[in-house]
Design an enzyme around this catalytic site. Structure first.
Site, PDB file in Angstrom:
ATOM      1  N   ASP A   1     -71.415   4.584 -12.513  1.00  0.00           N
ATOM      2  CA  ASP A   1     -72.431   5.628 -12.672  1.00  0.00           C
ATOM      3  C   ASP A   1     -71.817   7.027 -12.759  1.00  0.00           C
ATOM      4  O   ASP A   1     -72.154   7.912 -11.973  1.00  0.00           O
ATOM      5  CB  ASP A   1     -73.422   5.600 -11.497  1.00  0.00           C
ATOM      6  CG  ASP A   1     -73.917   4.208 -11.149  1.00  0.00           C
ATOM      7  OD1 ASP A   1     -74.148   3.431 -12.088  1.00  0.00           O
ATOM      8  OD2 ASP A   1     -74.070   3.903  -9.963  1.00  0.00           O
TER       9      ASP A   1
ATOM     10  N   GLU B   1     -83.553   3.765 -16.253  1.00  0.00           N
ATOM     11  CA  GLU B   1     -82.924   4.614 -15.237  1.00  0.00           C
ATOM     12  C   GLU B   1     -81.978   5.591 -15.921  1.00  0.00           C
ATOM     13  O   GLU B   1     -81.970   5.711 -17.145  1.00  0.00           O
ATOM     14  CB  GLU B   1     -82.136   3.746 -14.243  1.00  0.00           C
ATOM     15  CG  GLU B   1     -81.056   2.898 -14.888  1.00  0.00           C
ATOM     16  CD  GLU B   1     -80.341   1.970 -13.916  1.00  0.00           C
ATOM     17  OE1 GLU B   1     -80.804   1.835 -12.767  1.00  0.00           O
ATOM     18  OE2 GLU B   1     -79.320   1.379 -14.315  1.00  0.00           O
TER      19      GLU B   1
ATOM     20  N   ASN C   1     -76.004  -3.464 -16.353  1.00  0.00           N
ATOM     21  CA  ASN C   1     -76.627  -2.153 -16.439  1.00  0.00           C
ATOM     22  C   ASN C   1     -75.705  -1.175 -17.152  1.00  0.00           C
ATOM     23  O   ASN C   1     -74.477  -1.332 -17.184  1.00  0.00           O
ATOM     24  CB  ASN C   1     -77.041  -1.654 -15.053  1.00  0.00           C
ATOM     25  CG  ASN C   1     -75.915  -0.984 -14.298  1.00  0.00           C
ATOM     26  OD1 ASN C   1     -74.798  -1.471 -14.276  1.00  0.00           O
ATOM     27  ND2 ASN C   1     -76.230   0.121 -13.651  1.00  0.00           N
TER      28      ASN C   1
ATOM     29  N   GLU D   1     -50.775  11.819  -7.204  1.00  0.00           N
ATOM     30  CA  GLU D   1     -51.897  10.947  -7.510  1.00  0.00           C
ATOM     31  C   GLU D   1     -52.503  11.253  -8.867  1.00  0.00           C
ATOM     32  O   GLU D   1     -53.631  10.847  -9.168  1.00  0.00           O
ATOM     33  CB  GLU D   1     -52.951  11.033  -6.402  1.00  0.00           C
ATOM     34  CG  GLU D   1     -53.483  12.411  -6.111  1.00  0.00           C
ATOM     35  CD  GLU D   1     -52.634  13.230  -5.146  1.00  0.00           C
ATOM     36  OE1 GLU D   1     -53.113  14.261  -4.664  1.00  0.00           O
ATOM     37  OE2 GLU D   1     -51.472  12.849  -4.880  1.00  0.00           O
TER      38      GLU D   1
ATOM     39  N   ASN E   1     -57.214  16.350  -0.328  1.00  0.00           N
ATOM     40  CA  ASN E   1     -55.754  16.406  -0.299  1.00  0.00           C
ATOM     41  C   ASN E   1     -55.232  14.986  -0.137  1.00  0.00           C
ATOM     42  O   ASN E   1     -55.083  14.481   0.970  1.00  0.00           O
ATOM     43  CB  ASN E   1     -55.286  17.294   0.853  1.00  0.00           C
ATOM     44  CG  ASN E   1     -53.779  17.447   0.889  1.00  0.00           C
ATOM     45  OD1 ASN E   1     -53.101  17.247  -0.113  1.00  0.00           O
ATOM     46  ND2 ASN E   1     -53.257  17.817   2.049  1.00  0.00           N
TER      47      ASN E   1
ATOM     48  N   ASP F   1     -46.430  12.557  -2.378  1.00  0.00           N
ATOM     49  CA  ASP F   1     -47.418  13.632  -2.366  1.00  0.00           C
ATOM     50  C   ASP F   1     -47.395  14.479  -3.633  1.00  0.00           C
ATOM     51  O   ASP F   1     -48.407  14.616  -4.313  1.00  0.00           O
ATOM     52  CB  ASP F   1     -47.193  14.519  -1.138  1.00  0.00           C
ATOM     53  CG  ASP F   1     -48.324  15.517  -0.934  1.00  0.00           C
ATOM     54  OD1 ASP F   1     -49.377  15.393  -1.585  1.00  0.00           O
ATOM     55  OD2 ASP F   1     -48.154  16.432  -0.115  1.00  0.00           O
TER      56      ASP F   1
END
Length: 642
Positions: A212, A400, A464, A534, A549, A637
């Site tokens: 969604d 919807e 859906n 990431e 973070n 990180d």
């Protein structure tokens, strides 16, 4: 508190020691207590930097316990690592009492005698230790002022230059990388398989599911917010069909629509969520608005089919808070009593700063052709209240999924059709259709079909259909979900992943074809700015932990991440990463794919504290795909080339 009276001074001390992890670690002695208002508080009594294998005394001979404190508890803890440690001689005494012990640590580079200063004595001790051996590990660490791991002539030179004021801080030595050793290490590692193919930009990410998709454009980034589909299991540990028991919202963002940064799963509903009154967080949408000179962010979500909630934040990634403590709209809202499903918000801020909220769905019995369950309402200037009564929208064969976008002076309202569309219609069941109006409140006129069900394009077996119609950097796109990734996992239980494809807009007509190829990269990625680890176009095996973070986590040997279209320009010489690894690990840095030839390696020492490591790399120039391949468990990180 009979012995240690709040409001009075006392002496506290304890000795700590740890034997595995990083070379040094920071420890605290803290007091936990309940203040007069009933809040649990934490006060730092003492802190120090311990050296692995050596005792450290944490001491404060004149600490005042806060007045009115109750339920006093003393803690010894590390700053942020999870290393095991020993505690001895924990003592509380009258103020001014000094307890014999190893002495409170004043560890700093160059200070071998731990007197808090760097003097000629330290240089003499360093020279003697280099030639005859050091009395302790702490002395050796302090003498290695360039942090190369070896005490050598360079350290003596830097100490002498510091004492003569030629330098004011010690340079960090460039690490020497043994390419032959690293090549051999990675040659024996089997690469983890990816759920995406190299030529695919859909799904947007594969470390989690996401359904969604709603969106927000802010400062040249597209933020996508999604229902956090996650595998569910029965009492016997067997995977079961998705029940939509969801209380979190996923957030990702991109500036190029190919490399996506994972901002984690936002806790929204339930006891741990920002909106504790809600029991679900479905089908989000988001927007921003400048209020009183400050950009504010608004995240709307569905509490299952029971109403629409709203959260606010000062950034697109949170942290998010609940400004009203209840649903913004429910069936009790005027003109909403006959809305079957009070869900699927679509939010829009017009050019004049006015906000509008679109929502609703469901098919009353016998009303498949004209359910009449969609609504639009003008929002208050604060975006967390209503300005007027919701108005009815009548999309033909509504099911919807409200979305709204303005092109020129025309408002495009789009939605998903229900599954009772008879033959002979210009559209089918479970498809995305759209209506137009010259007013955001309507009335809207049916204009056409935008997107067939994903099953029509071979992306899944049907189900859906949920979308957002998006404008980004002058082009139009469709965000939607499909089940291609679960199928590649040999699963067919309605777990969905986000996709994006080009929306062809011409003379008011909109058409979209669903693909696994996805969209083309809009711009190259700059490796000379700090990049969140990431951020990726493709991955194998990893996970992402945290909210806002975040870090790349749950890494095993052979796992990898890939970024597409990285522009190295005229070439790079160094790479800086921020990483940690409890047991030690390495990262292979290569172009092309995970099996490509390495142009750099990073060795990560054992330890639990995140730290920056800079290594030399062989020069790479021009635009390349970039891969990081991992030899074992670590947390990743950020990274940046220079």
């Amino acid at each position: 508190s009979r012995a240690f009276v709040p409001g009075e001074q006392f002496s506290f001390s304890a000795n700590v020691c740890y034997t595995s992890g990083a070379a040094t670690d920071t420890f605290y002695m803290k007091l936990q207590y309940v203040d007069a208002s009933g809040e649990t508080m934490y006060d730092s009594i003492a802190e120090g930097t311990a050296i692995q294998g050596e005792w450290l005394q944490l001491a404060n001979t004149n600490y005042t316990i806060p007045a009115g404190a109750t339920d006093l508890q003393l803690y010894i803890e590390t700053a942020d690592s999870t290393v095991s440690f020993y505690v001895d001689e924990a003592i509380g005494a009258v103020a001014g009492t000094k307890i014999d012990g190893p002495g409170q640590s004043g560890f700093m580079l160059g200070d071998l005698d731990s007197d808090g200063m760097i003097t000629g004595t330290d240089l003499a001790m360093a020279k003697r230790g280099m030639m005859k051996g050091f009395d302790s590990n702490g002395d050796k660490l302090a003498a290695d002022v360039d942090q190369s791991g070896v005490v050598d002539a360079a350290d003596m030179t830097y100490l002498a230059q510091y004492l003569s004021c030629q330098i004011t801080e010690f340079p960090v030595a460039e690490r020497v990388v043994d390419f032959a050793k690293m090549d051999q290490l990675f040659s024996s590692i089997n690469l983890t398989s990816s759920l995406k193919k190299d030529n695919e930009n859909n799904a947007l990410y594969t470390q989690r599911f996401g359904a969604d998709p709603g969106f927000m454009v802010y400062k040249d980034r597209l933020y996508v917010y999604m229902t956090n589909d996650a595998f569910e299991y029965d009492g016997n540990g067997n995977l079961k069909e998705n029940s939509y028991d969801v209380q979190e919202i996923n957030c990702i963002s991109s500036s190029d629509l190919v490399n996506w940064t994972d901002h984690g799963a936002i806790p929204v509903a339930g006891g741990s969520g920002a909106a504790r009154w809600a029991y679900a967080s479905w089908a989000p949408d988001a927007c921003w608005k400048t209020i009183n000179g400050k950009d504010k962010f608004f995240l709307y979500f569905a509490n299952s089919a029971g109403g629409i909630g709203v959260l606010t934040a000062d950034s697109p990634t949170g942290p998010w808070t609940d400004p009203i403590g209840k649903a913004l709209v429910t069936k009790q809202t005027p003109n909403c009593g006959d809305v079957e499903w009070m869900f699927d918000p679509g939010v829009f801020v017009d050019d004049d700063g006015t906000g509008y909220l679109y929502f609703g769905g469901g098919v009353p019995s016998g009303k498949a052709a004209d359910p009449g369950t969609a609504r639009v309402v003008k929002l208050g200037a604060d975006m967390i209240s209503l300005d007027g009564t919701p108005a009815r929208i009548n999309p033909p064969y509504l099911f919807e999924d409200s979305s709204i976008l303005k092109i020129g002076n025309t408002y495009y309202y789009s939605y998903c059709t229900n599954f009772n569309v008879p033959g002979g219609q210009a559209f089918g069941s479970g498809e995305i259709c759209y209506m137009t109006s010259n007013n955001p409140m309507g009335p809207f006129t049916y204009a056409g079909r935008m997107f067939k069900n994903p099953a029509s394009f071979g992306l899944d077996g049907g189900g859906n259909n949920h979308h957002s119609f998006v404008e980004f950097k002058g082009k139009y796109y469709l965000l939607y979900h499909a089940r291609a990734i679960e199928r590649r996992m040999n699963v067919s239980l309605n777990y969905r992943s986000p996709h994006i494809d080009v929306a062809n807009v011409s003379n008011g007509s909109i058409t979209v074809t669903g693909t696994m190829t996805g969209v083309s990269q809009l711009e190259s990625l700059n490796p000379y700015e700090v990049v969140q680890a990431e951020t990726m176009a493709q991955q194998a095996g990893i996970n992402v932990s945290g909210v806002g973070n975040t870090v790349v986590s749950d890494i095993s040997a052979g796992d990898w991440i890939k970024l597409k279209g990285v522009d190295f320009g005229n070439g790079c010489t160094k790479l800086t990463v921020r990483v940690s690894s409890t047991s030690g690990a390495a990262i292979k840095v290569c172009t092309g794919g995970p099996s490509g030839k390495a142009f750099g390696y990073v060795e990560i020492p054992a330890g639990t504290t995140m730290s920056e490591i800079t290594v030399p790399v062989n020069s790479v120039s021009g635009v390349n795909d970039l891969c990081f391949v991992f030899s074992g468990a670590l947390q990743f990180d950020t990274w940046c080339f220079s």
